[in-house]
Scaffold this motif. Sequence first.
Motif, PDB file in Angstrom:
ATOM      1  N   LEU A 115       0.819  -1.208   0.000  1.00 42.08           N
ATOM      2  CA  LEU A 115       0.000   0.000   0.000  1.00 42.08           C
ATOM      3  C   LEU A 115       0.858   1.264   0.000  1.00 42.08           C
ATOM      4  O   LEU A 115       0.544   2.228  -0.689  1.00 42.08           O
ATOM      5  CB  LEU A 115      -0.951   0.004   1.205  1.00 42.08           C
ATOM      6  CG  LEU A 115      -2.073  -1.021   1.161  1.00 42.08           C
ATOM      7  CD1 LEU A 115      -2.830  -1.034   2.469  1.00 42.08           C
ATOM      8  CD2 LEU A 115      -2.998  -0.771  -0.014  1.00 42.08           C
ATOM      9  N   LYS A 116       1.954   1.247   0.753  1.00 35.74           N
ATOM     10  CA  LYS A 116       2.854   2.405   0.789  1.00 35.74           C
ATOM     11  C   LYS A 116       3.455   2.660  -0.588  1.00 35.74           C
ATOM     12  O   LYS A 116       3.520   3.793  -1.050  1.00 35.74           O
ATOM     13  CB  LYS A 116       3.944   2.195   1.827  1.00 35.74           C
ATOM     14  CG  LYS A 116       4.865   3.393   1.972  1.00 35.74           C
ATOM     15  CD  LYS A 116       5.699   3.281   3.203  1.00 35.74           C
ATOM     16  CE  LYS A 116       6.710   4.363   3.383  1.00 35.74           C
ATOM     17  NZ  LYS A 116       6.519   5.609   2.704  1.00 35.74           N
ATOM     18  N   ARG A 117       3.872   1.598  -1.258  1.00 37.86           N
ATOM     19  CA  ARG A 117       4.447   1.736  -2.596  1.00 37.86           C
ATOM     20  C   ARG A 117       3.405   2.294  -3.573  1.00 37.86           C
ATOM     21  O   ARG A 117       3.701   3.168  -4.378  1.00 37.86           O
ATOM     22  CB  ARG A 117       4.966   0.377  -3.071  1.00 37.86           C
ATOM     23  CG  ARG A 117       5.811   0.429  -4.301  1.00 37.86           C
ATOM     24  CD  ARG A 117       6.497  -0.884  -4.640  1.00 37.86           C
ATOM     25  NE  ARG A 117       5.585  -1.999  -4.747  1.00 37.86           N
ATOM     26  CZ  ARG A 117       5.583  -3.059  -3.942  1.00 37.86           C
ATOM     27  NH1 ARG A 117       6.464  -3.158  -2.968  1.00 37.86           N
ATOM     28  NH2 ARG A 117       4.719  -4.035  -4.115  1.00 37.86           N
ATOM     29  N   LYS A 118       2.164   1.809  -3.484  1.00 40.58           N
ATOM     30  CA  LYS A 118       1.104   2.297  -4.365  1.00 40.58           C
ATOM     31  C   LYS A 118       0.767   3.755  -4.073  1.00 40.58           C
ATOM     32  O   LYS A 118       0.522   4.534  -4.991  1.00 40.58           O
ATOM     33  CB  LYS A 118      -0.159   1.441  -4.234  1.00 40.58           C
ATOM     34  CG  LYS A 118      -0.019   0.059  -4.795  1.00 40.58           C
ATOM     35  CD  LYS A 118       0.109   0.108  -6.290  1.00 40.58           C
ATOM     36  CE  LYS A 118       0.124  -1.279  -6.878  1.00 40.58           C
ATOM     37  NZ  LYS A 118       0.261  -1.279  -8.323  1.00 40.58           N
ATOM     38  N   LEU A 119       0.740   4.127  -2.799  1.00 36.86           N
ATOM     39  CA  LEU A 119       0.458   5.519  -2.442  1.00 36.86           C
ATOM     40  C   LEU A 119       1.580   6.440  -2.887  1.00 36.86           C
ATOM     41  O   LEU A 119       1.338   7.551  -3.362  1.00 36.86           O
ATOM     42  CB  LEU A 119       0.231   5.649  -0.934  1.00 36.86           C
ATOM     43  CG  LEU A 119      -1.120   5.178  -0.422  1.00 36.86           C
ATOM     44  CD1 LEU A 119      -1.122   5.114   1.101  1.00 36.86           C
ATOM     45  CD2 LEU A 119      -2.227   6.072  -0.922  1.00 36.86           C
ATOM     46  N   ASP A 120       2.829   5.992  -2.745  1.00 28.32           N
ATOM     47  CA  ASP A 120       3.970   6.806  -3.160  1.00 28.32           C
ATOM     48  C   ASP A 120       3.997   7.014  -4.671  1.00 28.32           C
ATOM     49  O   ASP A 120       4.377   8.071  -5.157  1.00 28.32           O
ATOM     50  CB  ASP A 120       5.279   6.176  -2.695  1.00 28.32           C
ATOM     51  CG  ASP A 120       5.472   6.265  -1.184  1.00 28.32           C
ATOM     52  OD1 ASP A 120       4.754   7.065  -0.539  1.00 28.32           O
ATOM     53  OD2 ASP A 120       6.329   5.537  -0.655  1.00 28.32           O
ATOM     54  N   LYS A 121       3.594   5.990  -5.429  1.00 22.84           N
ATOM     55  CA  LYS A 121       3.565   6.096  -6.882  1.00 22.84           C
ATOM     56  C   LYS A 121       2.366   6.887  -7.369  1.00 22.84           C
ATOM     57  O   LYS A 121       2.345   7.336  -8.509  1.00 22.84           O
ATOM     58  CB  LYS A 121       3.483   4.686  -7.509  1.00 22.84           C
ATOM     59  CG  LYS A 121       4.814   4.078  -7.765  1.00 22.84           C
ATOM     60  CD  LYS A 121       4.788   2.711  -8.414  1.00 22.84           C
ATOM     61  CE  LYS A 121       3.641   2.357  -9.260  1.00 22.84           C
ATOM     62  NZ  LYS A 121       3.731   1.009  -9.857  1.00 22.84           N
ATOM     63  N   GLY A 122       1.372   7.043  -6.531  1.00 21.00           N
ATOM     64  CA  GLY A 122       0.158   7.735  -6.954  1.00 21.00           C
ATOM     65  C   GLY A 122      -0.869   6.817  -7.594  1.00 21.00           C
ATOM     66  O   GLY A 122      -1.836   7.290  -8.174  1.00 21.00           O
ATOM     67  N   SER A 123      -0.650   5.488  -7.525  1.00 20.80           N
ATOM     68  CA  SER A 123      -1.598   4.546  -8.102  1.00 20.80           C
ATOM     69  C   SER A 123      -2.906   4.526  -7.311  1.00 20.80           C
ATOM     70  O   SER A 123      -3.955   4.232  -7.840  1.00 20.80           O
ATOM     71  CB  SER A 123      -1.009   3.139  -8.103  1.00 20.80           C
ATOM     72  OG  SER A 123       0.173   3.115  -8.859  1.00 20.80           O
ATOM     73  N   ILE A 124      -2.813   4.798  -6.012  1.00 21.94           N
ATOM     74  CA  ILE A 124      -3.977   4.840  -5.134  1.00 21.94           C
ATOM     75  C   ILE A 124      -4.069   6.244  -4.569  1.00 21.94           C
ATOM     76  O   ILE A 124      -3.090   6.775  -4.074  1.00 21.94           O
ATOM     77  CB  ILE A 124      -3.847   3.819  -3.978  1.00 21.94           C
ATOM     78  CG1 ILE A 124      -3.735   2.409  -4.505  1.00 21.94           C
ATOM     79  CG2 ILE A 124      -5.024   3.949  -3.025  1.00 21.94           C
ATOM     80  CD1 ILE A 124      -3.458   1.380  -3.428  1.00 21.94           C
ATOM     81  N   THR A 125      -5.235   6.823  -4.641  1.00 18.03           N
ATOM     82  CA  THR A 125      -5.432   8.126  -4.023  1.00 18.03           C
ATOM     83  C   THR A 125      -6.469   7.998  -2.934  1.00 18.03           C
ATOM     84  O   THR A 125      -7.457   7.282  -3.082  1.00 18.03           O
ATOM     85  CB  THR A 125      -5.899   9.180  -5.054  1.00 18.03           C
ATOM     86  OG1 THR A 125      -7.099   8.720  -5.664  1.00 18.03           O
ATOM     87  CG2 THR A 125      -4.845   9.423  -6.116  1.00 18.03           C
ATOM     88  N   ILE A 126      -6.211   8.651  -1.827  1.00 21.03           N
ATOM     89  CA  ILE A 126      -7.147   8.604  -0.710  1.00 21.03           C
ATOM     90  C   ILE A 126      -8.257   9.623  -0.916  1.00 21.03           C
ATOM     91  O   ILE A 126      -9.421   9.345  -0.714  1.00 21.03           O
ATOM     92  CB  ILE A 126      -6.405   8.857   0.620  1.00 21.03           C
ATOM     93  CG1 ILE A 126      -5.404   7.742   0.849  1.00 21.03           C
ATOM     94  CG2 ILE A 126      -7.385   8.945   1.772  1.00 21.03           C
ATOM     95  CD1 ILE A 126      -4.533   7.933   2.046  1.00 21.03           C
ATOM     96  N   PHE A 127      -7.879  10.825  -1.334  1.00 20.60           N
ATOM     97  CA  PHE A 127      -8.855  11.884  -1.574  1.00 20.60           C
ATOM     98  C   PHE A 127      -8.838  12.243  -3.046  1.00 20.60           C
ATOM     99  O   PHE A 127      -7.793  12.368  -3.654  1.00 20.60           O
ATOM    100  CB  PHE A 127      -8.506  13.134  -0.751  1.00 20.60           C
ATOM    101  CG  PHE A 127      -8.448  12.857   0.721  1.00 20.60           C
ATOM    102  CD1 PHE A 127      -9.609  12.651   1.447  1.00 20.60           C
ATOM    103  CD2 PHE A 127      -7.228  12.781   1.384  1.00 20.60           C
ATOM    104  CE1 PHE A 127      -9.556  12.395   2.797  1.00 20.60           C
ATOM    105  CE2 PHE A 127      -7.164  12.521   2.735  1.00 20.60           C
ATOM    106  CZ  PHE A 127      -8.338  12.322   3.447  1.00 20.60           C
ATOM    107  N   ARG A 128      -9.994  12.415  -3.620  1.00 18.50           N
ATOM    108  CA  ARG A 128     -10.071  12.765  -5.049  1.00 18.50           C
ATOM    109  C   ARG A 128     -10.439  14.189  -5.217  1.00 18.50           C
ATOM    110  O   ARG A 128     -11.083  14.829  -4.530  1.00 18.50           O
ATOM    111  CB  ARG A 128     -11.059  11.870  -5.754  1.00 18.50           C
ATOM    112  CG  ARG A 128     -10.520  10.476  -5.796  1.00 18.50           C
ATOM    113  CD  ARG A 128     -11.446   9.579  -6.590  1.00 18.50           C
ATOM    114  NE  ARG A 128     -10.904   8.244  -6.490  1.00 18.50           N
ATOM    115  CZ  ARG A 128     -10.552   7.526  -7.508  1.00 18.50           C
ATOM    116  NH1 ARG A 128     -10.695   7.991  -8.717  1.00 18.50           N
ATOM    117  NH2 ARG A 128     -10.081   6.325  -7.366  1.00 18.50           N
TER     118      ARG A 128
END
Length: 128
Positions: A115-128
């Motif tokens: 999840l950290k790797r995905k968040l750092d890459k921007g693949s997952i966004t928490i807020f749109r």
Amino acid sequence: MRYLFLAILVVQALEIGVLIWSGRTIGVPLTVLLIILTGVLGAYLAKKEGLATLQKLQDNLRRSMMPGDALLDGVCILVGGTLLLAPGFVTDAIGFLLLAPPTRKFFKARLYRFLKRKLDKGSITIFR
């Protein structure tokens, strides 16, 4: 996600092979009994661990702490409980590993890094 379909196929093929082997080795009635027993035991463990995790989550929220660890526990317990409801010994083994607190730490660490790797890459966004 690209390997999910392949993983599902491989796990199901393993399940069929292990069930056939088990039916031939210990007999069909005992194999069916073991599958039912692991389902019942898994449901009990998932409920027990899930309630403990819910309590931990509520305690963290009462103390105004981020419940990240409890949420990762919850994900592992949800997936583990779901795998235990599926008939078969391979999914049961993975499900028990996800439910047991000592081995759950291993899976939580992997999930956290993913999840950290995905968040750092921007693949997952928490807020749109």
